[in-house]
Scaffold this motif. Structure first.
Motif, PDB file in Angstrom:
ATOM      1  N   SER A 233      10.445  -4.062 -18.832  1.00 24.41           N
ATOM      2  CA  SER A 233       9.765  -5.168 -19.235  1.00 24.41           C
ATOM      3  C   SER A 233       8.290  -5.224 -18.886  1.00 24.41           C
ATOM      4  O   SER A 233       7.577  -4.298 -18.070  1.00 24.41           O
ATOM      5  N   ALA A 234       7.575  -5.948 -19.912  1.00 26.77           N
ATOM      6  CA  ALA A 234       6.187  -6.027 -19.821  1.00 26.77           C
ATOM      7  C   ALA A 234       5.847  -6.454 -18.605  1.00 26.77           C
ATOM      8  O   ALA A 234       4.581  -5.739 -17.808  1.00 26.77           O
ATOM      9  N   ALA A 235       6.455  -7.499 -17.990  1.00 24.61           N
ATOM     10  CA  ALA A 235       5.764  -7.902 -16.861  1.00 24.61           C
ATOM     11  C   ALA A 235       6.130  -6.858 -15.653  1.00 24.61           C
ATOM     12  O   ALA A 235       4.918  -6.713 -14.584  1.00 24.61           O
ATOM     13  N   ASN A 236       7.125  -6.184 -15.602  1.00 23.69           N
ATOM     14  CA  ASN A 236       7.609  -5.282 -14.581  1.00 23.69           C
ATOM     15  C   ASN A 236       6.561  -3.959 -14.675  1.00 23.69           C
ATOM     16  O   ASN A 236       5.978  -3.398 -13.819  1.00 23.69           O
ATOM     17  N   LEU A 237       6.270  -3.635 -16.165  1.00 23.89           N
ATOM     18  CA  LEU A 237       5.156  -2.521 -16.347  1.00 23.89           C
ATOM     19  C   LEU A 237       3.865  -2.881 -15.727  1.00 23.89           C
ATOM     20  O   LEU A 237       3.182  -1.944 -14.935  1.00 23.89           O
ATOM     21  N   ASP A 238       3.468  -4.169 -15.993  1.00 21.69           N
ATOM     22  CA  ASP A 238       1.954  -4.624 -15.509  1.00 21.69           C
ATOM     23  C   ASP A 238       1.946  -4.501 -13.996  1.00 21.69           C
ATOM     24  O   ASP A 238       0.896  -3.978 -13.380  1.00 21.69           O
ATOM     25  N   LYS A 239       2.916  -5.063 -13.431  1.00 20.40           N
ATOM     26  CA  LYS A 239       2.953  -5.042 -11.896  1.00 20.40           C
ATOM     27  C   LYS A 239       2.900  -3.648 -11.258  1.00 20.40           C
ATOM     28  O   LYS A 239       2.250  -3.270 -10.261  1.00 20.40           O
ATOM     29  N   LEU A 240       3.920  -2.765 -11.926  1.00 17.93           N
ATOM     30  CA  LEU A 240       4.027  -1.392 -11.419  1.00 17.93           C
ATOM     31  C   LEU A 240       2.703  -0.636 -11.511  1.00 17.93           C
ATOM     32  O   LEU A 240       2.305   0.186 -10.588  1.00 17.93           O
ATOM     33  N   ALA A 241       1.888  -0.896 -12.811  1.00 24.99           N
ATOM     34  CA  ALA A 241       0.849  -0.068 -13.249  1.00 24.99           C
ATOM     35  C   ALA A 241      -0.301  -0.464 -12.134  1.00 24.99           C
ATOM     36  O   ALA A 241      -1.166   0.159 -11.777  1.00 24.99           O
ATOM     37  N   THR A 242      -0.521  -1.831 -11.964  1.00 25.14           N
ATOM     38  CA  THR A 242      -1.284  -2.242 -10.721  1.00 25.14           C
ATOM     39  C   THR A 242      -1.227  -1.644  -9.639  1.00 25.14           C
ATOM     40  O   THR A 242      -2.310  -0.993  -9.006  1.00 25.14           O
ATOM     41  N   GLU A 243      -0.091  -1.736  -9.149  1.00 23.79           N
ATOM     42  CA  GLU A 243       0.379  -1.138  -7.831  1.00 23.79           C
ATOM     43  C   GLU A 243      -0.036   0.420  -7.679  1.00 23.79           C
ATOM     44  O   GLU A 243      -0.229   0.845  -6.591  1.00 23.79           O
ATOM     45  N   THR A 244       0.616   0.893  -8.692  1.00 19.70           N
ATOM     46  CA  THR A 244       0.471   2.458  -8.673  1.00 19.70           C
ATOM     47  C   THR A 244      -1.129   3.010  -8.599  1.00 19.70           C
ATOM     48  O   THR A 244      -1.381   3.999  -7.937  1.00 19.70           O
ATOM     49  N   ALA A 245      -1.863   2.357  -9.452  1.00 17.92           N
ATOM     50  CA  ALA A 245      -3.308   2.760  -9.677  1.00 17.92           C
ATOM     51  C   ALA A 245      -4.036   2.444  -8.182  1.00 17.92           C
ATOM     52  O   ALA A 245      -4.795   3.505  -7.862  1.00 17.92           O
ATOM     53  N   LYS A 246      -3.810   1.529  -7.379  1.00 19.19           N
ATOM     54  CA  LYS A 246      -4.156   1.400  -6.089  1.00 19.19           C
ATOM     55  C   LYS A 246      -3.361   2.370  -4.998  1.00 19.19           C
ATOM     56  O   LYS A 246      -3.990   2.768  -4.095  1.00 19.19           O
ATOM     57  N   ALA A 247      -1.922   2.613  -5.136  1.00 24.58           N
ATOM     58  CA  ALA A 247      -1.453   3.550  -4.336  1.00 24.58           C
ATOM     59  C   ALA A 247      -1.957   4.927  -4.207  1.00 24.58           C
ATOM     60  O   ALA A 247      -2.318   5.423  -3.276  1.00 24.58           O
ATOM     61  N   VAL A 248      -2.342   5.461  -5.423  1.00 21.24           N
ATOM     62  CA  VAL A 248      -2.959   6.995  -5.449  1.00 21.24           C
ATOM     63  C   VAL A 248      -4.380   7.060  -4.883  1.00 21.24           C
ATOM     64  O   VAL A 248      -4.939   8.078  -4.411  1.00 21.24           O
ATOM     65  N   LYS A 249      -4.949   6.024  -4.695  1.00 22.32           N
ATOM     66  CA  LYS A 249      -6.345   5.867  -4.062  1.00 22.32           C
ATOM     67  C   LYS A 249      -6.278   5.160  -2.623  1.00 22.32           C
ATOM     68  O   LYS A 249      -7.482   5.254  -2.241  1.00 22.32           O
ATOM     69  N   ALA A 250      -5.268   5.142  -2.249  1.00 17.69           N
ATOM     70  CA  ALA A 250      -5.104   4.764  -0.848  1.00 17.69           C
ATOM     71  C   ALA A 250      -5.537   5.679   0.073  1.00 17.69           C
ATOM     72  O   ALA A 250      -5.361   7.045  -0.287  1.00 17.69           O
ATOM     73  N   PRO A 251      -6.184   5.340   1.263  1.00 14.54           N
ATOM     74  CA  PRO A 251      -6.355   6.353   1.990  1.00 14.54           C
ATOM     75  C   PRO A 251      -5.531   7.737   2.498  1.00 14.54           C
ATOM     76  O   PRO A 251      -6.086   8.758   2.330  1.00 14.54           O
ATOM     77  N   ALA A 252      -4.428   7.311   2.751  1.00 16.23           N
ATOM     78  CA  ALA A 252      -3.535   8.278   2.905  1.00 16.23           C
ATOM     79  C   ALA A 252      -3.181   9.067   1.877  1.00 16.23           C
ATOM     80  O   ALA A 252      -3.073  10.450   2.017  1.00 16.23           O
ATOM     81  N   SER A 253      -2.966   8.721   0.645  1.00 15.60           N
ATOM     82  CA  SER A 253      -2.956   9.418  -0.392  1.00 15.60           C
ATOM     83  C   SER A 253      -4.260  10.431  -0.679  1.00 15.60           C
ATOM     84  O   SER A 253      -3.793  11.629  -0.735  1.00 15.60           O
ATOM     85  N   LEU A 254      -5.367   9.715  -0.708  1.00 13.35           N
ATOM     86  CA  LEU A 254      -6.399  10.657  -0.888  1.00 13.35           C
ATOM     87  C   LEU A 254      -6.540  11.834  -0.086  1.00 13.35           C
ATOM     88  O   LEU A 254      -7.010  12.927  -0.161  1.00 13.35           O
ATOM     89  N   GLU A 255      -6.228  11.589   1.435  1.00 14.60           N
ATOM     90  CA  GLU A 255      -6.263  12.804   2.106  1.00 14.60           C
ATOM     91  C   GLU A 255      -5.078  13.870   2.053  1.00 14.60           C
ATOM     92  O   GLU A 255      -5.646  15.128   2.155  1.00 14.60           O
ATOM     93  N   ARG A 256      -3.875  13.298   1.680  1.00 19.60           N
ATOM     94  CA  ARG A 256      -3.332  14.447   1.199  1.00 19.60           C
ATOM     95  C   ARG A 256      -3.525  15.193   0.033  1.00 19.60           C
ATOM     96  O   ARG A 256      -3.572  16.282  -0.320  1.00 19.60           O
ATOM     97  N   LEU A 257      -4.039  14.461  -0.919  1.00 22.57           N
ATOM     98  CA  LEU A 257      -4.392  15.224  -2.154  1.00 22.57           C
ATOM     99  C   LEU A 257      -5.568  15.902  -2.017  1.00 22.57           C
ATOM    100  O   LEU A 257      -5.653  17.068  -2.827  1.00 22.57           O
ATOM    101  N   ASN A 258      -6.506  15.491  -1.479  1.00 23.96           N
ATOM    102  CA  ASN A 258      -7.858  16.460  -1.238  1.00 23.96           C
ATOM    103  C   ASN A 258      -7.475  17.541  -0.475  1.00 23.96           C
ATOM    104  O   ASN A 258      -8.010  18.532  -0.822  1.00 23.96           O
ATOM    105  N   ALA A 259      -6.430  17.527   0.484  1.00 21.81           N
ATOM    106  CA  ALA A 259      -6.237  18.863   1.288  1.00 21.81           C
ATOM    107  C   ALA A 259      -5.608  19.742   0.129  1.00 21.81           C
ATOM    108  O   ALA A 259      -5.524  20.915   0.282  1.00 21.81           O
ATOM    109  N   ASP A 260      -4.982  19.427  -1.052  1.00 26.57           N
ATOM    110  CA  ASP A 260      -4.362  20.128  -1.956  1.00 26.57           C
ATOM    111  C   ASP A 260      -5.336  20.455  -3.214  1.00 26.57           C
ATOM    112  O   ASP A 260      -4.709  20.872  -4.126  1.00 26.57           O
TER     113      ASP A 260
END
Length: 336
Positions: free
Chosen positions: A274-301
């Motif tokens: 659904s459009a509502a679920n997609l909007d919520k998921l997209a917003t949270e996913t964009a933030k998740a990949v930029k979270a400090p813990a994610s950045l630390e793991r990705l930068n190491a790779d």
């Protein structure tokens, strides 16, 4: 005043009574209508990865899932389903109807498979909704230490003096490494023999042993061997130099402006989300990949976190399909 006389303001008309009863009825329906659309997600979310555990895909998927579990209010777990160049997992998720199944999209499943398979069990553009481009992982161009080339210019000169004598390996036909080297060959106008393997592991074994002269490999798989001197990195496919290899110039810096070769990973949902679920998921996913813990793991790779919008990811996929279609047709790539 007679006892049975009621003042007009205390004697509501039939229309007023109907209006009042209608308002009460509507008021009773509103909570029911609201409750008909429960909060999403209502249960655990399955994040399918169409590859075996290990490597950059695993790091990107698990980092994102861990952060989403904190913000969505439900656990997000990774489910590895390898096989058939990702086609098995893509086909399954395309038909999921539970609104709680997602998949990790990749250059192979979205920009390669549509052009090398005569028939796919999924439509990359119609069966999914792009959610967010999560990360890019640069391809590193490496040679065995016995190859007399310290950089890309020297390799190109050596190959042109010895046409057909050098070979490069990849994890298989249509793999990211195969694309990376074919793209370089097309750009630099050189010829090297392609030797496909069934995975990066066996290919690296032969490269380290000197049975192959070169390869293009995702940073995570090859950085340790570069650091130990077992292979030599002559160029990076990234847009700019990597902090991990500050002395290694990019392909673009070595005479080919605009050249970029990266593996990439993004989140997709089935087209019926659904459009509502997609909007919520997209917003949270964009933030998740930029979270400090994610950045630390990705930068190491040596991975670059992106976190764009659904529209941006859709445009990126279309551009990648257009770019790789030309390379694949010219190289006559067919699946293993």
């Amino acid at each position: 005043m007679p006892a049975d006389h009621v003042p007009p303001f205390l004697n509501p008309s039939r229309r007023q009574l109907l209006g009042a009863s209608g308002a009460l009825a509507l008021g009773g329906l509103l909570p029911a209508a609201a409750s008909a659309q429960p909060a999403w997600p209502a249960k655990s979310v399955r994040f399918v990865v169409p590859f075996a555990p290990g490597g950059s895909s695993e790091i990107v998927a698990r980092s994102t899932a861990a952060e989403l579990s904190k913000t969505l209010g439900q656990s997000v777990y990774v489910d590895n389903k390898p096989g058939a160049a990702g086609n098995i997992a893509m086909s399954e998720v395309a038909r999921a109807e539970d609104q709680h199944t997602l998949i990790l999209g990749h250059i192979g499943t979205l920009a390669v498979n549509p052009f090398i398979f005569d028939k796919l069990p999924y439509d990359a553009n119609k069966d999914f909704k792009p959610v967010s481009l999560l990360a890019k992982v640069p391809s590193l161009y490496v040679v065995h230490p016995d190859v007399p080339a310290k950089n890309l210019k020297e390799l190109i000169a050596y190959v042109k003096k010895n046409p057909g004598r050098l070979s490069y390996g990849s994890a298989g036909n249509g793999s990211a490494g195969h694309l990376a080297f074919e793209y370089l060959k097309m750009t630099a106008e050189i010829f090297m023999l392609h030797v496909p393997y069934r995975g990066t592991g066996p290919m690296m074994t032969d490269l380290l042993a000197g049975r192959l002269e070169a390869s293009a490999v995702g940073a995570a798989a090859v950085l340790p061997f570069i650091k130990s001197g077992k292979v030599r990195c002559i160029a990076t496919g990234s847009a700019k130099r990597l902090p991990h290899l500050p002395d290694v110039a990019t392909v673009a810096e070595q005479g080919f402006p605009g050249f970029e070769m990266t593996q990439w990973y993004g989140m997709l949902a089935p087209a019926n989300i659904s459009a509502a679920n997609l909007d919520k998921l997209a917003t949270e996913t964009a933030k998740a990949v930029k979270a400090p813990a994610s950045l630390e793991r990705l930068n190491a790779d040596a991975a670059e976190a992106i976190g764009g919008t659904p529209a941006q990811f859709a445009q990126f996929i279309a551009a990648e399909q257009e770019r790789w279609k030309k390379v694949l047709l010219r190289a006559k790539v067919k699946p293993d």
